[in-house]
Design an enzyme around this catalytic site. Structure first.
Site, mmCIF file in Angstrom:
data_model
loop_
_atom_site.group_PDB
_atom_site.id
_atom_site.type_symbol
_atom_site.label_atom_id
_atom_site.label_comp_id
_atom_site.label_asym_id
_atom_site.label_seq_id
_atom_site.Cartn_x
_atom_site.Cartn_y
_atom_site.Cartn_z
ATOM 1 C CG ASN A 131 -9.353 56.233 143.374
ATOM 2 O OD1 ASN A 131 -10.453 56.173 142.802
ATOM 3 N ND2 ASN A 131 -8.443 55.351 142.584
ATOM 4 N N GLY A 154 -10.463 53.555 147.481
ATOM 5 C CA GLY A 154 -9.410 52.750 147.209
ATOM 6 C C GLY A 154 -8.094 53.635 147.078
ATOM 7 C CG HIS A 203 -3.536 60.694 143.056
ATOM 8 N ND1 HIS A 203 -3.437 60.558 144.357
ATOM 9 C CD2 HIS A 203 -3.900 59.470 142.452
ATOM 10 C CE1 HIS A 203 -3.741 59.325 144.607
ATOM 11 N NE2 HIS A 203 -4.073 58.943 143.685
ATOM 12 C CG HIS A 213 -5.921 57.612 138.810
ATOM 13 N ND1 HIS A 213 -4.972 56.601 138.796
ATOM 14 C CD2 HIS A 213 -6.258 57.955 140.168
ATOM 15 C CE1 HIS A 213 -4.729 56.290 140.185
ATOM 16 N NE2 HIS A 213 -5.504 57.126 140.820
HETATM 17 P P1 AMP Z 1 -4.783 55.722 144.289
HETATM 18 O O1 AMP Z 1 -4.990 54.388 144.403
HETATM 19 O O2 AMP Z 1 -6.013 56.350 143.607
HETATM 20 O O3 AMP Z 1 -4.379 56.432 145.511
HETATM 21 O O4 AMP Z 1 -3.603 55.751 143.042
HETATM 22 C C1 AMP Z 1 -2.353 55.976 143.583
HETATM 23 C C2 AMP Z 1 -1.611 55.559 141.970
HETATM 24 O O5 AMP Z 1 -0.297 55.903 142.222
HETATM 25 C C3 AMP Z 1 -1.533 54.005 141.594
HETATM 26 O O6 AMP Z 1 -2.240 53.978 140.385
HETATM 27 C C4 AMP Z 1 0.067 53.671 141.817
HETATM 28 O O7 AMP Z 1 0.173 52.960 140.720
HETATM 29 C C5 AMP Z 1 0.569 55.313 141.466
HETATM 30 N N1 AMP Z 1 1.895 55.447 142.081
HETATM 31 C C6 AMP Z 1 2.468 54.809 143.195
HETATM 32 N N2 AMP Z 1 3.702 55.002 143.192
HETATM 33 C C7 AMP Z 1 3.952 55.637 141.945
HETATM 34 C C8 AMP Z 1 5.421 56.122 141.628
HETATM 35 N N3 AMP Z 1 6.489 56.362 142.229
HETATM 36 N N4 AMP Z 1 5.242 56.809 140.204
HETATM 37 C C9 AMP Z 1 4.320 56.690 139.593
HETATM 38 N N5 AMP Z 1 3.022 56.294 140.095
HETATM 39 C C10 AMP Z 1 3.113 55.927 141.352
#
Ligand code: AMP
Length: 112
Positions: free
Chosen positions: A85, A91, A98, A100
């Protein structure tokens, strides 16, 4: 500093699945499927929108790590999705690039 930078520095715990000098893979804390992990560069790139040709090898490496960890998680035979994203409309909530990697169930298309 983002939460992912703190995970890289081991200041915040995470379920780490893979690590090398360039990349880290760890389980998402709020999984949207039976298997959901993230692959991040250790370099603090904000999103794919900030990628330049200088990042080509790093981005390729992240994809290979995604595939290798997905295989180690048992997803190679059934399939999985890799998505990133970038920015508000997508979103993005953590501003450290990152991937997913999502699998373990049948996924719908198109996404929301
Ligand atoms: P996005 O919305 O694409 O920026 O995704 C961010 C992702 O990071 C979400 O799926 C969250 O659940 C995940 N996330 C946030 N904090 C942590 C954390 N401390 N450890 C692992 N995943 C996380």
């Amino acid at each position: 500093m983002t939460i992912f930078a703190k995970i890289i520095r081991k200041e915040v715990p995470a379920q780490i699945l893979y690590e090398d000098d360039l990349a880290l893979a760890f389980r998402d804390v709020q999984p949207v499927a039976p298997t959901h992990f993230l692959v991040i560069p250790k370099e603090p790139l904000v999103s794919l929108a900030d990628a330049t040709p200088a990042h080509a090898a790093l981005l390729g490496h992240l994809m290979v790590v995604a595939a290798q960890v997905a295989a180690a998680e048992g997803l190679a035979a059934t399939g999985y999705r890799v998505v990133t994203n970038a920015g508000a409309d997508a979103g993005q909530s953590v501003f450290h690039l990152h991937l997913h990697v999502i699998g373990g169930r049948s996924l719908r298309w198109p996404p929301g």
